[in-house]
Write a protein that holds these residues in place. Structure first.
Motif, PDB file in Angstrom:
ATOM      1  N   UNK A  36      -3.140  10.678   8.471  1.00 34.94           N
ATOM      2  CA  UNK A  36      -2.495   9.792   7.503  1.00 34.94           C
ATOM      3  C   UNK A  36      -1.876  10.597   6.380  1.00 34.94           C
ATOM      4  N   UNK A  37      -1.044   9.922   5.606  1.00 33.03           N
ATOM      5  CA  UNK A  37      -0.521  10.467   4.357  1.00 33.03           C
ATOM      6  C   UNK A  37      -0.616   9.368   3.313  1.00 33.03           C
ATOM      7  N   UNK A  38      -0.679   9.780   2.049  1.00 32.70           N
ATOM      8  CA  UNK A  38      -0.819   8.823   0.952  1.00 32.70           C
ATOM      9  C   UNK A  38      -0.356   9.468  -0.340  1.00 32.70           C
ATOM     10  N   UNK A  39      -0.315   8.675  -1.375  1.00 33.94           N
ATOM     11  CA  UNK A  39      -0.031   9.148  -2.732  1.00 33.94           C
ATOM     12  C   UNK A  39      -1.254   8.875  -3.589  1.00 33.94           C
ATOM     13  N   UNK A  40      -1.564   9.818  -4.490  1.00 30.18           N
ATOM     14  CA  UNK A  40      -2.687   9.629  -5.405  1.00 30.18           C
ATOM     15  C   UNK A  40      -2.439  10.408  -6.682  1.00 30.18           C
ATOM     16  N   UNK A  41      -3.037   9.934  -7.752  1.00 30.17           N
ATOM     17  CA  UNK A  41      -3.000  10.683  -9.002  1.00 30.17           C
ATOM     18  C   UNK A  41      -3.961  11.859  -8.870  1.00 30.17           C
ATOM     19  N   UNK A  42      -3.651  12.973  -9.497  1.00 30.95           N
ATOM     20  CA  UNK A  42      -4.407  14.206  -9.312  1.00 30.95           C
ATOM     21  C   UNK A  42      -5.875  14.117  -9.717  1.00 30.95           C
ATOM     22  N   UNK A  43      -6.228  13.274 -10.662  1.00 35.61           N
ATOM     23  CA  UNK A  43      -7.619  13.208 -11.091  1.00 35.61           C
ATOM     24  C   UNK A  43      -8.199  11.820 -10.807  1.00 35.61           C
ATOM     25  N   UNK A  44      -7.879  11.279  -9.653  1.00 39.15           N
ATOM     26  CA  UNK A  44      -8.286   9.919  -9.323  1.00 39.15           C
ATOM     27  C   UNK A  44      -9.379   9.920  -8.261  1.00 39.15           C
ATOM     28  N   UNK A  45     -10.455  10.674  -8.518  1.00 42.11           N
ATOM     29  CA  UNK A  45     -11.582  10.750  -7.591  1.00 42.11           C
ATOM     30  C   UNK A  45     -12.829  10.187  -8.259  1.00 42.11           C
ATOM     31  N   UNK A  46     -13.661   9.538  -7.455  1.00 42.46           N
ATOM     32  CA  UNK A  46     -14.905   8.925  -7.935  1.00 42.46           C
ATOM     33  C   UNK A  46     -16.053   9.301  -7.009  1.00 42.46           C
ATOM     34  N   UNK A  76      -6.221   6.058  -3.566  1.00 42.53           N
ATOM     35  CA  UNK A  76      -4.792   6.166  -3.258  1.00 42.53           C
ATOM     36  C   UNK A  76      -4.014   5.123  -4.053  1.00 42.53           C
ATOM     37  N   UNK A  77      -2.762   5.424  -4.303  1.00 40.42           N
ATOM     38  CA  UNK A  77      -1.881   4.458  -4.954  1.00 40.42           C
ATOM     39  C   UNK A  77      -1.757   3.232  -4.041  1.00 40.42           C
ATOM     40  N   UNK A  78      -1.683   2.033  -4.613  1.00 43.07           N
ATOM     41  CA  UNK A  78      -1.571   0.822  -3.788  1.00 43.07           C
ATOM     42  C   UNK A  78      -0.426   0.916  -2.782  1.00 43.07           C
ATOM     43  N   UNK A  79      -0.699   0.487  -1.563  1.00 44.16           N
ATOM     44  CA  UNK A  79       0.275   0.430  -0.475  1.00 44.16           C
ATOM     45  C   UNK A  79       0.896   1.773  -0.115  1.00 44.16           C
ATOM     46  N   UNK A  80       0.227   2.894  -0.429  1.00 45.51           N
ATOM     47  CA  UNK A  80       0.815   4.206  -0.138  1.00 45.51           C
ATOM     48  C   UNK A  80       0.251   4.859   1.118  1.00 45.51           C
ATOM     49  N   UNK A  95     -11.471  -0.211   1.903  1.00 48.48           N
ATOM     50  CA  UNK A  95     -10.385  -0.951   1.274  1.00 48.48           C
ATOM     51  C   UNK A  95     -10.745  -2.428   1.289  1.00 48.48           C
ATOM     52  N   UNK A  96      -9.942  -3.229   0.604  1.00 46.72           N
ATOM     53  CA  UNK A  96     -10.162  -4.667   0.636  1.00 46.72           C
ATOM     54  C   UNK A  96      -9.945  -5.188   2.056  1.00 46.72           C
ATOM     55  N   UNK A  97     -10.658  -6.212   2.426  1.00 43.72           N
ATOM     56  CA  UNK A  97     -10.614  -6.730   3.790  1.00 43.72           C
ATOM     57  C   UNK A  97      -9.260  -7.356   4.137  1.00 43.72           C
ATOM     58  N   UNK A  99      -6.823   1.795  -1.122  1.00 42.83           N
ATOM     59  CA  UNK A  99      -7.736   2.598  -0.312  1.00 42.83           C
ATOM     60  C   UNK A  99      -8.529   3.575  -1.165  1.00 42.83           C
ATOM     61  N   UNK A 100      -9.821   3.654  -0.894  1.00 45.71           N
ATOM     62  CA  UNK A 100     -10.677   4.728  -1.383  1.00 45.71           C
ATOM     63  C   UNK A 100     -10.839   5.692  -0.219  1.00 45.71           C
ATOM     64  N   UNK A 101     -10.059   6.764  -0.213  1.00 40.97           N
ATOM     65  CA  UNK A 101     -10.070   7.720   0.894  1.00 40.97           C
ATOM     66  C   UNK A 101     -11.272   8.643   0.771  1.00 40.97           C
ATOM     67  N   UNK A 102     -12.001   8.827   1.844  1.00 39.77           N
ATOM     68  CA  UNK A 102     -13.176   9.701   1.845  1.00 39.77           C
ATOM     69  C   UNK A 102     -12.708  11.134   1.634  1.00 39.77           C
ATOM     70  N   UNK A 103     -13.218  11.752   0.574  1.00 40.92           N
ATOM     71  CA  UNK A 103     -12.707  13.043   0.124  1.00 40.92           C
ATOM     72  C   UNK A 103     -12.820  14.139   1.184  1.00 40.92           C
TER      73      UNK A 103
END
Length: 136
Positions: free
Chosen positions: A14-24, A45-49, A85-87, A94-98
């Motif tokens: 996959x590919x996605x967009x995310x802000x650089x410090x957006x990890x939890x 990830x950024x919504x719908x990315x 992600x939401x159902x 998406x919360x992508x597994x790091x």
């Protein structure tokens, strides 16, 4: 920031967009159980990315401790967990597994959530001896 990722066997990419410090880091008991570990780290990830460029993940929908329905995405071949992600199929965040993200070293968690479930020994992890390989 553009990020890429894959499962262990490479069947799903996959590919996605995310802000650089957006990890939890999530310490909830569901994340502990589903990761078979003490916590789960995610990159938001950024919504719908999120775009799957190879393969289609399987999903399992569960009810989270919060009461929300959450779709858990994974590879049906090797079992690598990829996201939550939401159902609903529309407007997914998406919360992508790091561990499945290629650029995982570029992210540093900015928050820990569900901290009441944190395993007590994690507070002293820095005191546990560390080795480059398995000690003999």
């Amino acid at each position: 920031m553009k990020i890429t990722g894959s499962c262990y066997c490479g069947e799903i990419k996959y590919q996605a967009e995310s802000q650089n410090n957006n990890a939890l880091i999530c310490h909830c008991s569901d994340c502990q159980r589903m990761s078979s570990g003490p916590f789960r780290a995610v990159i938001i990830a950024e919504p719908n990315s999120v775009v799957f460029t190879q393969g289609e993940p399987k999903e399992f929908v569960k009810t989270a401790q919060s009461g929300n329905k959450r779709a858990q995405g994974f590879c049906g071949t090797c079992g690598t967990t990829l996201y939550a992600t939401n159902a609903e199929k529309e407007g997914r965040v998406y919360g992508l597994r790091i561990g499945a993200v290629d650029q995982r070293d570029e992210f540093k968690p900015s928050a820990q959530i569900w901290s009441q479930s944190t395993l007590a020994w994690l507070n002293d992890l820095h005191k546990v001896p560390a080795f480059e390989t398995t000690p003999q």
